[in-house]
Design an enzyme around this catalytic site. Structure first.
Site, PDB file in Angstrom:
ATOM      1  N   CYS A   1      22.028 -30.516 -18.293  1.00 21.04           N
ATOM      2  CA  CYS A   1      22.769 -31.756 -18.084  1.00 21.04           C
ATOM      3  C   CYS A   1      23.306 -32.214 -19.434  1.00 21.04           C
ATOM      4  O   CYS A   1      22.582 -32.177 -20.429  1.00 21.04           O
ATOM      5  CB  CYS A   1      21.819 -32.804 -17.500  1.00 21.04           C
ATOM      6  SG  CYS A   1      22.589 -34.400 -17.208  1.00 21.04           S
TER       7      CYS A   1
ATOM      8  N   HIS B   1      23.379 -32.611  -7.948  1.00 16.84           N
ATOM      9  CA  HIS B   1      23.060 -33.092  -9.302  1.00 16.84           C
ATOM     10  C   HIS B   1      23.820 -34.397  -9.591  1.00 16.84           C
ATOM     11  O   HIS B   1      23.244 -35.359 -10.121  1.00 16.84           O
ATOM     12  CB  HIS B   1      23.427 -31.991 -10.305  1.00 16.84           C
ATOM     13  CG  HIS B   1      23.119 -32.293 -11.737  1.00 16.84           C
ATOM     14  ND1 HIS B   1      22.103 -31.647 -12.436  1.00 16.84           N
ATOM     15  CD2 HIS B   1      23.679 -33.161 -12.610  1.00 16.84           C
ATOM     16  CE1 HIS B   1      22.069 -32.118 -13.677  1.00 16.84           C
ATOM     17  NE2 HIS B   1      23.020 -33.040 -13.819  1.00 16.84           N
ATOM     18  N   GLU B   2      25.102 -34.428  -9.221  1.00 12.23           N
ATOM     19  CA  GLU B   2      25.918 -35.620  -9.501  1.00 12.23           C
ATOM     20  C   GLU B   2      25.536 -36.789  -8.584  1.00 12.23           C
ATOM     21  O   GLU B   2      25.512 -37.945  -9.027  1.00 12.23           O
ATOM     22  CB  GLU B   2      27.408 -35.304  -9.356  1.00 12.23           C
ATOM     23  CG  GLU B   2      27.922 -34.167 -10.250  1.00 12.23           C
ATOM     24  CD  GLU B   2      27.512 -34.301 -11.701  1.00 12.23           C
ATOM     25  OE1 GLU B   2      27.381 -35.431 -12.192  1.00 12.23           O
ATOM     26  OE2 GLU B   2      27.288 -33.255 -12.343  1.00 12.23           O
TER      27      GLU B   2
ATOM     28  N   HIS C   1      22.665 -38.374 -10.057  1.00  8.42           N
ATOM     29  CA  HIS C   1      23.030 -39.264 -11.175  1.00  8.42           C
ATOM     30  C   HIS C   1      23.372 -40.656 -10.644  1.00  8.42           C
ATOM     31  O   HIS C   1      22.970 -41.673 -11.219  1.00  8.42           O
ATOM     32  CB  HIS C   1      24.236 -38.717 -11.938  1.00  8.42           C
ATOM     33  CG  HIS C   1      23.881 -37.828 -13.090  1.00  8.42           C
ATOM     34  ND1 HIS C   1      23.029 -38.216 -14.101  1.00  8.42           N
ATOM     35  CD2 HIS C   1      24.268 -36.569 -13.394  1.00  8.42           C
ATOM     36  CE1 HIS C   1      22.914 -37.236 -14.984  1.00  8.42           C
ATOM     37  NE2 HIS C   1      23.643 -36.218 -14.582  1.00  8.42           N
TER      38      HIS C   1
END
Lengths: 194, 170
Positions: free
Chosen positions: A124, A167-168, A171
Site C-alpha cells: 500500500c 483494498h480500496e 480504505h
C-alpha cells in the site's frame, strides 16, 4: 416501501460503459499521499454526492496521482487526506490481472457479492515499508456511482482487479491491509520498491 | 529424554543458523520446534530440542559466543508436547504511532478477557508501529473483548481489529 421497483435493483445498474476519467472534464492535480499512522486512514470515510464539483475534482486528482505513482493500481481519497468514499483503480497491464476495466473512479462503492477467497501479498502506498498476506474474494460484484454523472454502476470482476477494489473499499471504511492479515507472521518488511 | 529451551541472539552475519545447528547435531540434539528471524540487524533464534543435558549444550555453544557477538542461553524444560487449543483462534491487529506500552496494554486486555496469546510479532516502520497477535479466546467473549480493545486502543491513540483466524481447510 420496499416493493418491486422501489429500490435499487439490478436493472438500475449499468456497467462502466464508455466512462473514462476524461469525461470528468476537469484536469486532475497530483497530490501528496499520506502514510500510516495518519488518522484519516483509520476513519470510515463519508458518503459523497457523486455529481458535486468537489467530488469530480477529487476523482480527477485521484487519477492524476495514481498515474504518476509507479506500480500504483488503486488510490482512495483517504490516502489523499480526504475522508470521502471515492477511489480510483487501474490494473491495466498488470501481469496478475485477468479482467481489466481500465481506469475508473467509483463513489460510495460497496461489495454486493464476494466469493472464491484466496490469499495474496499486498502492499500500500500509505504503508510503504511493509507488505502482508491478505485473503480476498477473487470473484467480486461491486456497486457504486460514477463521479460526474452520478450514474449507478455494477462491476463484475475477478482476480487482481477484485483484490484492488476490495483494498480500496477497505480504505474508504478506514481499514488498511494490516487489519486483515492472516496471522502474527503475515507482515513483511518490503524488499522491492517500484 | 532431556528437553531444552535454547535462545541465541547476535549481530546478524551469514552462518549463524548453520553454526548453531551444527553444534546441536554433533551433540545428537534433535531440533524440534524453532523460530528464527532477523530483527533490526540482530539474528534471533528460539528453539526447543531434545537429547543431551543442558550443561553439555551450553559448553558446546560457548566457543560460538566467545567472540562476544552471540549470546546463547540453554535451559532444561519439562516436555509438554503439543498443547491442544484452549479456545477459538483470533488475530488481533494493532497499528498506529509508535509509543511506549502498546503491546503491554493490548495484551493485558486479551489476558484479562481470558485469552492466551500464542504468537505475536511487531514491526516498526518509520513512525508506524504494527502489532499482530494470534490469540485463543474462550467461546463467546470476543464481542465484549472487542469493546475493551477499542477503548484501550483509543487511550493509546492506535487502531485495533480482532478477527477470527481463518481455519485451515486442508
Amino acid at each position: 416501501m420496499t416493493g418491486p421497483g422501489s429500490g435499487p435493483d439490478a436493472e438500475a445498474y449499468a456497467g462502466l460503459g464508455d466512462w473514462t476519467p476524461e469525461s470528468l472534464v476537469v484536469s486532475g492535480e497530483v497530490r501528496a499521499v499520506v502514510s500510516a499512522p495518519h488518522l484519516v486512514l483509520s476513519r470510515a470515510a463519508d458518503e459523497v454526492d457523486p455529481t458535486a464539483k468537489e467530488t469530480v475534482q477529487l476523482a480527477a486528482d485521484l487519477v492524476a496521482t495514481m498515474r504518476v505513482s509507479p506500480g500504483c493500481v488503486g488510490l482512495a481519497a483517504p490516502q489523499l487526506g480526504v475522508g470521502a468514499r471515492v477511489f480510483a483503480v487501474d490494473v491495466t497491464g498488470h501481469p496478475k490481472a485477468v479482467t481489466v476495466h481500465g481506469t475508473f473512479v467509483l463513489c460510495n462503492a460497496r461489495v454486493v457479492e464476494a466469493t472464491r477467497w484466496k490469499a495474496g501479498r499486498e502492499g500500500c502506498m500509505s504503508v510503504p515499508d511493509l507488505t502482508g498476506d491478505v485473503k480476498r474474494a477473487s470473484r467480486l460484484v461491486v456497486e457504486g456511482d460514477l463521479p460526474g454523472t452520478g450514474e449507478p454502476v455494477r462491476l463484475v470482476t475477478d482476480g487482481f482487479e477484485a483484490r484492488a477494489l476490495q483494498h480500496e473499499i477497505d480504505h474508504c471504511a478506514g481499514l488498511l491491509f494490516l487489519d486483515r492479515v492472516a496471522g502474527a507472521h503475515a507482515v513483511y518488511q518490503r524488499k522491492v520498491y517500484l | 529424554m532431556n528437553e531444552l529451551a535454547i535462545t541465541v541472539i547476535g549481530r546478524d552475519r551469514p552462518g549463524i543458523v548453520a553454526d548453531v545447528a551444527e553444534v546441536l547435531a554433533q551433540l545428537g540434539a534433535n531440533l524440534t520446534d524453532s523460530t528464527m528471524t532477523r530483527l533490526r540487524g540482530h539474528f534471533a533464534m528460539t528453539l526447543i530440542c531434545t537429547g543431551p543435558a543442558a550443561a553439555e549444550v551450553e559448553a558446546a555453544l560457548a566457543p560460538l559466543a566467545a567472540e562476544g557477538q552471540l549470546l546463547a542461553t540453554v535451559r532444561a524444560v519439562t516436555p509438554d508436547g503439543e498443547v491442544p487449543p484452549a479456545g477459538e483462534p483470533y488475530v488481533m491487529a494493532v497499528h498506529g504511532s509508535d509509543r511506549m506500552g502498546i503491546v503491554a496494554a493490548m495484551t493485558r486486555v486479551l489476558v484479562d478477557g481470558g485469552g492466551n496469546v500464542t504468537d505475536l510479532s511487531t514491526r516498526l516502520a518509520g513512525s508506524l508501529y504494527v502489532v499482530l497477535a494470534e490469540v485463543e479466546l474462550p467461546a463467546g467473549v470476543a464481542d465484549t473483548l472487542v469493546d475493551r480493545l477499542h477503548r484501550t486502543a483509543a487511550e493509546l491513540g492506535v487502531e485495533v481489529t480482532l478477527r477470527p483466524a481463518d481455519p485451515d481447510l486442508l
